[in-house]
Design an enzyme around this catalytic site. Sequence first.
Site, PDB file in Angstrom:
ATOM      1  N   GLY A 105     -26.171  73.603 -72.086  1.00 44.04           N
ATOM      2  CA  GLY A 105     -26.083  72.282 -72.679  1.00 44.04           C
ATOM      3  C   GLY A 105     -25.755  72.432 -74.154  1.00 44.04           C
ATOM      4  N   LYS A 106     -25.332  71.340 -74.770  1.00 49.77           N
ATOM      5  CA  LYS A 106     -25.054  71.373 -76.207  1.00 49.77           C
ATOM      6  C   LYS A 106     -25.073  69.959 -76.732  1.00 49.77           C
ATOM      7  CE  LYS A 106     -24.120  74.720 -79.181  1.00 49.77           C
ATOM      8  NZ  LYS A 106     -24.824  76.021 -79.188  1.00 49.77           N
TER       9      LYS A 106
END
Length: 418
Positions: A105-106
């Site tokens: 994720g980011k």
Amino acid sequence: MGEEGAYALFCATVDAASAVAGITDPSLLERIKRPERVHQVSIPLVRDDGRRELLTGYRVQHSSARGPYKGGIRYHPNVSLDEVKALAGWMSIKTAVVNIPMGGGKGGITVDPLESLTRAYTERIWRVIGPLVDIPAPDVNTDSRVMDWLADEYGRLSGLADPAVVTGKTVEHGGSLGRDKATARGGFDVLEAAMNAAHEDLRGKRVAIQGFGNAGANAALLLQEAGAVIVAASDSTASLVAPSGLPVDELVAYKEREAHFCDWTIFERRRADSPLYEDVDILVPAALEGQITAENAERVKARWIVELANGPTTPEADEVLARRGVHLLPDILANAGGVVVSYFEWVQDLHSERWLLEEVEARLAVVMRRAYDAVTQLANEKGISMRLAAYAVALQRIAAAIRESEVAPRRSISTVIL
């Protein structure tokens, strides 16, 4: 790298590695490339001078096939959705390469960091993050203080004061010892393993470091401690060069005062990109993406490259360096130490444990060297680059998790003590 380039590069590399990984199903490959969810939020901000702005924030949740989403949050004026999608995808690959049970994720906001902004951003994403769902961490222009704010705001909004919701916190608020040096130490562990396999010693090796932030500075300290000589180091303003070796401790203290290398008159100063071209044994790109390209790869003199930055070498430059026999340790493996110790922090918080620094570093070394061995074995078997092999190892693990989820009920999330 252009605004539309980062995610396209990620997809192109996945495509190239898919044949090595034995993935022939187009729909499976598409599932690996595409993020599962993209959250985009609008954040109102009142500046100190009274100006009102509406900012854009992102949280991209790429893959949960192997565990909860994991990845940093960056604050920067140039943050774009394309960049965040690519970074989330790379995080899925990294967690799979080092074989920790997490996905990618980011997040990011197109702005400079502020506490009020962090809390406003958390207010808009807290329902899609959580200790067993998506665990953010620091990235560009975010640090342990920002993570403390995020965890505190999450607890206020959810009613669950759980430090495991983010990693990279201060130690006083549930952070792990060793997290600050984890990226550099993981890269050092991989380099040491690679050089041992090549029957080479770090002692006496000449090193150039491009980028003297957290990763670059800590890499310089570790390499100097191992007997290497740091002959060039740069920040965004200039490079300092000393053929007999730079005093790394002094450089670290200088940067901690938020000073710039362009103002240091004791040593020879050159352009900020000069470490790329110095006559050294080891080059450590620890700055921005796209630094080594087809246009300048022939000028790189180093025999070893350890990528602590994300995407510092373009695919075209990879081909040039391979032809010249340069040993390149790719970012997707070499800079994964940060997410490994983030995983350790998460495990400690979930189990209300605190590990000694020596224990954290020993566990990190085991994980990184095990990952290096797996990537090296595949690279040697197939006669391919370390980068392609690292992607292939990760893709095999992600694809296996997706296939398993399609034929069996989703297992409860567990932690693995590595």
